[in-house]
Design a protein around this motif. Structure first.
Motif, mmCIF file in Angstrom:
data_model
loop_
_atom_site.group_PDB
_atom_site.id
_atom_site.type_symbol
_atom_site.label_atom_id
_atom_site.label_comp_id
_atom_site.label_asym_id
_atom_site.label_seq_id
_atom_site.Cartn_x
_atom_site.Cartn_y
_atom_site.Cartn_z
ATOM 1 N N ALA A 247 0.832 -1.205 0.000
ATOM 2 C CA ALA A 247 0.000 0.000 0.000
ATOM 3 C C ALA A 247 0.870 1.260 0.000
ATOM 4 O O ALA A 247 0.589 2.206 -0.747
ATOM 5 N N VAL B 55 -1.542 4.017 -1.832
ATOM 6 C CA VAL B 55 -2.976 3.839 -1.591
ATOM 7 C C VAL B 55 -3.174 3.364 -0.151
ATOM 8 O O VAL B 55 -2.254 2.819 0.466
ATOM 9 N N PRO B 56 -4.382 3.556 0.399
ATOM 10 C CA PRO B 56 -4.650 3.040 1.745
ATOM 11 C C PRO B 56 -4.609 1.510 1.781
ATOM 12 O O PRO B 56 -4.906 0.848 0.772
ATOM 13 N N GLN C 161 -6.677 -0.444 3.109
ATOM 14 C CA GLN C 161 -8.016 -0.975 2.811
ATOM 15 C C GLN C 161 -8.227 -1.146 1.314
ATOM 16 O O GLN C 161 -8.927 -2.062 0.884
ATOM 17 N N THR C 162 -7.610 -0.300 0.505
ATOM 18 C CA THR C 162 -7.744 -0.416 -0.950
ATOM 19 C C THR C 162 -7.176 -1.749 -1.434
ATOM 20 O O THR C 162 -7.753 -2.391 -2.317
ATOM 21 N N ILE C 163 -6.062 -2.178 -0.867
ATOM 22 C CA ILE C 163 -5.472 -3.471 -1.243
ATOM 23 C C ILE C 163 -6.467 -4.587 -0.952
ATOM 24 O O ILE C 163 -6.703 -5.460 -1.787
ATOM 25 N N TYR C 164 -7.072 -4.550 0.238
ATOM 26 C CA TYR C 164 -8.063 -5.576 0.596
ATOM 27 C C TYR C 164 -9.292 -5.498 -0.313
ATOM 28 O O TYR C 164 -9.826 -6.528 -0.727
ATOM 29 N N ASP C 165 -9.728 -4.289 -0.640
ATOM 30 C CA ASP C 165 -10.877 -4.129 -1.550
ATOM 31 C C ASP C 165 -10.550 -4.698 -2.924
ATOM 32 O O ASP C 165 -11.384 -5.373 -3.548
ATOM 33 N N TRP C 166 -9.346 -4.398 -3.423
ATOM 34 C CA TRP C 166 -8.926 -4.936 -4.720
ATOM 35 C C TRP C 166 -8.909 -6.464 -4.690
ATOM 36 O O TRP C 166 -9.280 -7.118 -5.652
ATOM 37 N N SER D 143 -12.379 -7.883 -5.047
ATOM 38 C CA SER D 143 -12.929 -7.736 -6.394
ATOM 39 C C SER D 143 -12.067 -8.422 -7.454
ATOM 40 O O SER D 143 -12.387 -8.357 -8.643
ATOM 41 N N ARG E 263 -8.934 -7.698 -8.317
ATOM 42 C CA ARG E 263 -8.096 -6.771 -9.075
ATOM 43 C C ARG E 263 -6.716 -6.544 -8.467
ATOM 44 O O ARG E 263 -5.947 -5.747 -8.986
ATOM 45 N N ALA E 264 -6.376 -7.217 -7.396
ATOM 46 C CA ALA E 264 -5.083 -7.029 -6.724
ATOM 47 C C ALA E 264 -4.021 -7.945 -7.327
ATOM 48 O O ALA E 264 -4.344 -8.920 -8.006
#
Length: 68
Positions: free
Chosen positions: A18, A23-24, A26-31, A34, A36-37
């Motif tokens: 991150a 990026v935060p 949380q964005t990694i976990y969100d990706w 979905s 997209r990570a």
């Protein structure tokens, strides 16, 4: 013993990824949720990312026509 001495590729955690991407966390976990990570290794409850997988993932994130 360091991973370099063993001839292994370094792995980074979610926080390091991150920070590197700006990026935060949380964005990694969100990706990941979905799909997209970057590909990750799950070691117990910890996620680790190989630098080569992150580099490949970044290459796929280029916008169309950006290599001109």
């Amino acid at each position: 013993m360091s991973t370099a001495k063993l001839g292994l590729e370094p792995l980074i955690g979610v926080e390091e990824l991150a920070e590197y991407l700006g990026v935060p966390v949380q964005t990694i976990y969100d990706w990941r949720l979905s799909g997209r990570a970057p590909r990750a290794y799950k070691l117990g409850k910890h996620l680790r990312f190989s630098l080569s997988d992150v580099e490949e993932w970044l290459e796929r994130q280029h916008e169309a026509g950006s290599d001109e």
